[in-house]
Every structure is written in C-alpha cells, then in structure tokens.
Design a protein around this motif. Structure first.
Motif, mmCIF file in Angstrom:
data_model
loop_
_atom_site.group_PDB
_atom_site.id
_atom_site.type_symbol
_atom_site.label_atom_id
_atom_site.label_comp_id
_atom_site.label_asym_id
_atom_site.label_seq_id
_atom_site.Cartn_x
_atom_site.Cartn_y
_atom_site.Cartn_z
ATOM 1 N N LEU A 1 35.357 7.647 -12.370
ATOM 2 C CA LEU A 1 35.641 6.323 -11.817
ATOM 3 C C LEU A 1 35.280 5.212 -12.800
ATOM 4 O O LEU A 1 36.013 4.230 -12.976
ATOM 5 N N VAL A 2 34.142 5.351 -13.445
ATOM 6 C CA VAL A 2 33.720 4.347 -14.425
ATOM 7 C C VAL A 2 34.697 4.290 -15.589
ATOM 8 O O VAL A 2 35.086 3.216 -16.059
ATOM 9 N N ILE A 3 35.132 5.450 -16.079
ATOM 10 C CA ILE A 3 36.068 5.482 -17.219
ATOM 11 C C ILE A 3 37.412 4.878 -16.836
ATOM 12 O O ILE A 3 38.011 4.105 -17.598
ATOM 13 N N VAL A 4 37.893 5.206 -15.639
ATOM 14 C CA VAL A 4 39.171 4.642 -15.193
ATOM 15 C C VAL A 4 39.089 3.117 -15.133
ATOM 16 O O VAL A 4 39.995 2.407 -15.571
ATOM 17 N N GLN A 5 37.971 2.632 -14.590
ATOM 18 C CA GLN A 5 37.842 1.174 -14.471
ATOM 19 C C GLN A 5 37.701 0.509 -15.838
ATOM 20 O O GLN A 5 38.389 -0.467 -16.140
ATOM 21 N N PRO B 1 34.369 -1.259 -5.002
ATOM 22 C CA PRO B 1 34.804 -2.669 -4.994
ATOM 23 C C PRO B 1 35.137 -3.188 -6.389
ATOM 24 O O PRO B 1 36.065 -3.983 -6.557
ATOM 25 N N ALA B 2 34.348 -2.739 -7.409
ATOM 26 C CA ALA B 2 34.639 -3.173 -8.772
ATOM 27 C C ALA B 2 36.019 -2.691 -9.208
ATOM 28 O O ALA B 2 36.771 -3.423 -9.864
ATOM 29 N N LEU B 3 36.378 -1.463 -8.842
ATOM 30 C CA LEU B 3 37.695 -0.942 -9.186
ATOM 31 C C LEU B 3 38.794 -1.728 -8.471
ATOM 32 O O LEU B 3 39.843 -2.041 -9.057
ATOM 33 N N LEU B 4 38.560 -2.090 -7.196
ATOM 34 C CA LEU B 4 39.549 -2.879 -6.459
ATOM 35 C C LEU B 4 39.753 -4.249 -7.108
ATOM 36 O O LEU B 4 40.889 -4.727 -7.246
ATOM 37 N N LEU B 5 38.666 -4.897 -7.543
ATOM 38 C CA LEU B 5 38.787 -6.198 -8.200
ATOM 39 C C LEU B 5 39.444 -6.065 -9.569
ATOM 40 O O LEU B 5 40.186 -6.961 -10.001
ATOM 41 N N SER B 6 39.188 -4.972 -10.264
ATOM 42 C CA SER B 6 39.861 -4.741 -11.544
ATOM 43 C C SER B 6 41.368 -4.604 -11.345
ATOM 44 O O SER B 6 42.179 -5.149 -12.107
ATOM 45 N N VAL B 7 41.746 -3.861 -10.294
ATOM 46 C CA VAL B 7 43.169 -3.726 -9.979
ATOM 47 C C VAL B 7 43.771 -5.075 -9.612
ATOM 48 O O VAL B 7 44.880 -5.429 -10.049
#
Length: 684
Positions: free
Chosen positions: A115-119, A238-244
């Motif tokens: 997840l961290v790498i994807v983000q 949530p961080a991934l959602l905001l990145s998207v």
C-alpha cells in the motif's frame, strides 16, 4: 445567520482541535470516532473530485488537502501515544490489524508495504509530476490568455464585465495549479511520515513490551505488530484516497461534465472499438490452458453493451436538431405577428449580393466579427451606440455589389468582386482585373485576383481586402449619418448612464427643463457637425444652464459647443498648430447686421451674389490649404457661426466653421492663412 457563523468557525476550530490532539492524550473511544471521520472525509473528497465539472469548481482542494493531512498526522501521533503507553489504540485499529494480518505477521507487513509503495511510487509521484507540469504550463500560458482577452475586448466581442470575469478565471486557474504543485508535496511527505511512525511503533512497542511489561519477545512482537500495522492501515487508506483525489483533480482536461459521465460517453462513442475489444476477449477462450468462463463473460458483456448503444449522431446533425428544437414555432405567413415582423425597418442594414455571402461565413471570412468590432470603435469615436447591423443577402442587387441602408434607404453602395482585392495606386496596368473605386475617398483602383496580392504591393499599390473595403465604407456611412442613427431610446439609455454617475446633472436637466426630444435634437445637431458627444456630462451641464434662459435649439447647440470648445478645436489641430481662415471685419459686421430670426433658426439676409462669393472664396482658400496638407477652419463670431455654416453647406462646401470662443479655448498655435472679404464683380 447562525448557520453561516457555524460554517465560518468550523475550519478554524477544527485546526485548533487538530493541534490539541498532538499534545493532549485522547481516550480510545474518541480516537475510534475520529478515525472513522477521517476515512469517511477522505472518501468524500475523492468522490467530489470525480463529480466536479472542472478543477476550479473544487478550488478549495489544496487547502483542504493540507488540513486533511494535518488531521491524519495528528491521529497517527495520538494512536502512537496509546500504543506505546497502554498497548491498546482502540477497536478500529485492532480490527484493521487483525483483518489484514490474519494470524500471519509477514503477510500483514507485506500488504502494508505494498500500500505504501502504491501510494508513494505510483499515485503520489504521478500526481506530483502532473501538478508541477500543469502549474508551469498554466503560468507560461497566462500572458497569451490575457492578450486574447484584451484583443476580444478591444474588438468588441466581449464587454468589460465579461473581460473581468475571464481575467479572474485565468488568475484563479494559475493560483489553483500553483497551489496543487505545493499541495502534492504534502501527500508525499505524509506517506513518508506514515512509514516512519509505523517503524517507531514496531520498534518502540517491542522494546516497551519486553523491557517494561515483561512480555515474551514473540508475544510482544505479535501484539505490537498487529497494532502498528492497524495504525498504519487506518492512516494509509485515507492517504491513498487523497492521493487518488489529487491525481484526479490535476489530470482533468478541458471537459465540461463530471468524470463518470465523460468516461462513459467517450469510451462508448465508437461502437466498433467496443466490438473489437469484445471479440478479442472471446478469442482468448481458444487459447489452451486459459480459463474460458471469465473471458467468455467479459467478452459477451462488452458485445451486448456495444449492441445496445445508439449510433453517434454527427455534430452537424446534432447542432441542426438542437437548433430546430430550440427554434420557436413560426406563426402563419399571413398572421399579424408575421406581417409586423416583415414590415419592421432595421436602423442599419448591410445587404450583400448572393455571390458575396461568403464574406459572412465564419470559416472563410471575418466580416461579422469586424462589424461587431466597429460598434465599439464608433462608441469610442462618436459617443453613440451604433445599432446592430442586420446583414442579409439581397437577390435584387447586381452581382459583386453591396448596399448599406439606413432605415431601409440606401446610404451607400459599392462593389467587392469575389476572389479579388482592391489595389489603389498607379502602375497597375500590367495586372489583370477590373477598374474599381475606393468608396470613401473616391480613389481610383483596380480589383485584381487575390493571388496577385504581393505583385500589386511590389508595384507600389495599397492593397485592401474586400471585408476592409466594406467595413471602411460602413464606418464612413455611420459617421456621416450618426444623427439619423441616434434615436429617442438611445438618448434615454445615454441619459440613464450619466444619471448613475452624475445624478444631479441629469435631474437639473430633464424632465424639469428639457424633454428627451429636445436633448435628442441638440445631440443630433452636434453629430451633424462632426462633434462627438462622448462628454455628455459637460454637454448636459451647459444645456441645463442655457435652458433656464432660452430653449431655442440654436442657442442650446452653441452652448454645448462652447462647453466642448477645446475638444472641438483639437480635432483640427495638427502638430500643435490650428490653421484658420477669417472673415474680413467689415464683411463680418455686415453679416451680423443681416441676421434675421426664423422658425428654423437665424439666417443671413444677403443677396445671392454676395452669398455665392462668400462660399466660393471660402472653398478656394480651403482647397489651397488642403493641397498643402493643412486642415483649415473658418473662424467667426458665435452669433454668426451657425448661419454661416448653413450657408456653406447649402453651397455643398464642407468647410468647418468654428466660433472665436471655441478657438480661444484651444492651447494650439493659431495660424491665419487667408481672409474672406466676399467681394464680387458688380459690387458697389
């Protein structure tokens, strides 16, 4: 009012609360509530970024991104405090950790790292690069966009309010992409901070569990790993959602709809592409070893969707259908409404022969754009709002000709053969074409083929395209007939405009002293004499003072001219010099004594031979001065100016007549080049 105050205070109070979260310990129940709020808010922001029509509709996103990032870091700090202090960070973190770890610590760590790498590597890095390029391109394009707005404003295609709105949009767009360039750095930093906090939880929790709480090494690792991974997940999701959401905002192009509708419309605009994709999926079923059911279901679904789609309508047909749907139902041809519409006479009309209709075609000519720009030019030059020009074809006109009509009457005609340009000058005998006349100044020329444009210029001729010839002619017709184009409604609109800025001036003038009709006559008289009426405030002030003494039109006109004296004299001043023709003092005295009043204004009671001598001599002196490149005016006393001007106009002599008062207000150097004495053969 109460709701507005709550909305106004929500963000400041929330930011203060976030700062307190970093310092003050929180109970696990409150932490669970805030984590749920964080996840839901991130989901809401991502969905909003999908449904906005354009990026600027979500202009608060960069600031919201900073607040959301700060909130998430505060939750991380609060959770870390509870994990290290109590070994418990609430049910939400425990549930996330248990679900992902699933009894296997290695799997949980791998999922978290993925997840961290994807983000960080995919979403955040891409969004950061797009935001950086978008900000640079937007800033580079700002001067060009501003110039385009200024060009449209100068051409009269937009008004001042529209220009201000477009300038504000350009500025807001630049500020938005600049803020997004910086905002993407927050997302990247947040991802790095989440990894560091998770490592601190793992190492710190293991050390506290073994050293302080006496737990076995394996138990401490399992317990604190579960909590650390759970804490990392509730922050990374949530961080991934905001990145998207960041990526969606900065990658939106110039589409006018929401993302879902745009994607569906554009992917489905070509049925052939869908059929090929569905057929390819079905073809994969024949490859040995591949499972057939998944590809069969997907391929069949795409083919069914393509079959149910409607064939796209060509843009031309869609535009025609929309126009037909919006067009009002026409009344019968013999109905009173239809007949009244056909009877209406347009104030200003440009009629073109059928072979000149290409001039109004947007793809091949810019005549209509130039006509719109001419309205602004005439407003700045004369002070009147030129009525809209009705442009239409006229089958009764000879081929290659046009007519300019005022209130249905021809005010000017000319020719503009298709495929040609007008060359004005000497040395055109070697070029093919037909003879022509420049319609404004009457200069002889030749209509030559457009492809010989450069050859005509090399021969020393001035080359003018057809649209420029027509626009120049139209402008001259408007100047000459400006008084006919100034209607009562136009005067009312001008008066209302002055009233908004100078209400006292208008209230003193109308309707108490002068009616709109009387004001209209004065303004028309000024336009007839070539005097712009832009300075309406000064004109109205002069009329209100004079009207208290006399409402005679000639007196009102002279009062207005006296107020505009310096501006009138400036029209005929060249290089700081005003060239003047004067009257012989004896002649001027005789003319003053000959003045007689009448219903149409004062006139000079002199014999015809004396009048003809005055007109001829004034014309001779004027023509001599014009041959020397000068623009002379005839100066006389104020009482004599208007009757003398009427006399010269009756003799078809366009000699400009100014009073001594108008000339005295000028700062130019006065140079007298001749004197009119009115002598004639047989005079006593």
């Amino acid at each position: 009012m109460k709701n507005r105050n709550i909305s106004k205070l929500a963000v400041p109070v929330g930011v203060v609360g976030i700062i307190l979260m970093m310092v003050v310990p929180m109970p696990t129940f409150l932490l669970d509530m805030l984590i749920a709020l964080n996840i839901t808010a991130a989901l809401l922001i991502m969905l909003t970024s999908m449904f906005v029509q354009k990026p600027l509709d979500f202009s608060v996103f960069p600031a919201l991104l900073l607040v959301a990032t700060l909130f998430r870091l505060a939750l991380n700090i609060s959770a870390t405090r509870l994990v290290l202090r109590d070994g418990d960070a609430g049910k939400v973190i425990h549930a996330f950790g248990s679900f992902v770890v699933g009894g296997n610590l290695v799997i949980g760590l791998v999922i978290f790292l993925i997840l961290v790498i994807v983000q960080m590597v995919v979403v955040t890095k891409g969004a950061e690069r797009v935001a950086e390029v978008g900000a640079r391109f937007t800033l580079d394009a700002m001067p060009g966009k501003q110039m385009a707005i200024d060009a449209d404003l100068n051409a009269g295609l937009i008004d001042e309010d529209q220009a201000k709105k477009r300038r504000a949009e350009v500025g807001a767009e630049a500020e938005f992409y600049g803020a997004m360039d910086g905002g993407s750095k927050f997302v990247k930093g947040d991802a790095i901070a989440a990894v560091i906090i998770t490592l601190i939880n793992l190492v710190g929790g293991f050390a506290i569990g073994v050293a302080q709480q006496g737990m076995a090494a394996g138990d401490a690792m399992n317990h604190y790993s579960l909590l650390s991974i759970g804490d990392g997940l509730v922050s990374q999701i949530p961080a991934l959602l905001l990145s998207v959401a960041t990526g969606l905002i900065v990658t939106r192009s110039a589409t006018s709809g929401d993302m879902g509708s745009t994607v569906t419309t554009q992917l489905g605009q070509n049925k052939l592409a869908l059929r090929i994709a569905g057929g390819a999926a079905l073809a994969l079923c024949v490859i040995p070893g591949l499972p057939k059911l998944p590809f069969l279901v997907v391929g069949a679904g795409i083919l069914i969707a393509a079959q149910k789609m409607k064939d796209p309508v060509p843009e031309e047909e869609a535009a025609a259908a929309a126009a037909a749907a919006e067009a009002p139902e026409m009344p019968p041809a013999d109905s009173p409404e239809q007949l009244l519409g056909e009877m209406r006479v347009d104030p200003l009309e440009l009629a073109l022969s059928p072979d000149l209709v290409d001039l109004v075609d947007a793809s091949s000519g810019d005549l209509l754009d130039r006509v719109r720009a001419l309205r602004r030019k005439m407003a700045m030059e004369l002070g009147i709002i030129m009525p809209p020009v009705r442009t239409r074809d006229d089958l009764d006109l000879p081929l290659s000709s046009y007519a300019i009509r005022i209130s249905g009457t021809d005010a000017g005609t000319g020719q503009a053969p298709p495929g040609t340009v007008l060359a004005i000058g000497d040395g055109l005998q070697g070029l093919p074409g037909s003879a022509g006349i420049e319609p404004v100044f009457g200069l002889p020329g030749k209509w030559v083929p457009a492809e010989l444009h450069y050859q005509a210029e090399l021969s020393g001729a001035t080359v003018v395209d057809r649209a420029s010839v027509i626009i120049t002619h139209l402008a001259e017709v408007v100047r000459t007939n400006a008084s006919r184009l100034l209607g009562r409604e136009d005067v009312r609109a001008l008066t209302e405009t002055v009233k908004r800025t100078h209400p006292v001036v208008v209230e003193e003038l109308t309707p108490a002293v002068l009616s709109l009709g009387q004001i209209q006559k004065v303004l028309q008289a000024l336009l007839d004499e070539g005097v712009p009426i832009r300075d309406l405030v000064r004109i109205f002030e002069a009329l209100s003072l004079k009207a208290k003494v006399s409402v005679d039109q000639d007196s009102l006109v002279e009062a207005a001219r006296a107020a505009l004296g310096p501006a009138i004299a400036a029209q005929y001043t060249t290089a700081g010099r005003l060239t003047v023709i004067t009257l012989d003092p004896m002649l001027e005295q005789q003319l003053l004594e000959s003045l007689r009043p009448s219903e149409t204004g004062a006139f000079m009671a002199i014999d015809g031979m004396r009048a003809e001598a005055i007109v001829s001599e004034a014309a001779r002196l004027t023509e001599t001065a014009e041959q020397q490149g000068l623009a002379p005016v005839l100066a006389c006393s104020p009482q004599l100016r208007l009757p003398l001007m009427r006399l010269l106009r009756a003799g078809s002599r366009r000699v400009q007549v100014l009073s001594y008062g108008e000339i005295s207000g000028s700062t130019a150097q006065i140079e007298t080049i001749g004197v009119v004495n009115g002598a004639y053969a047989g005079a006593a």
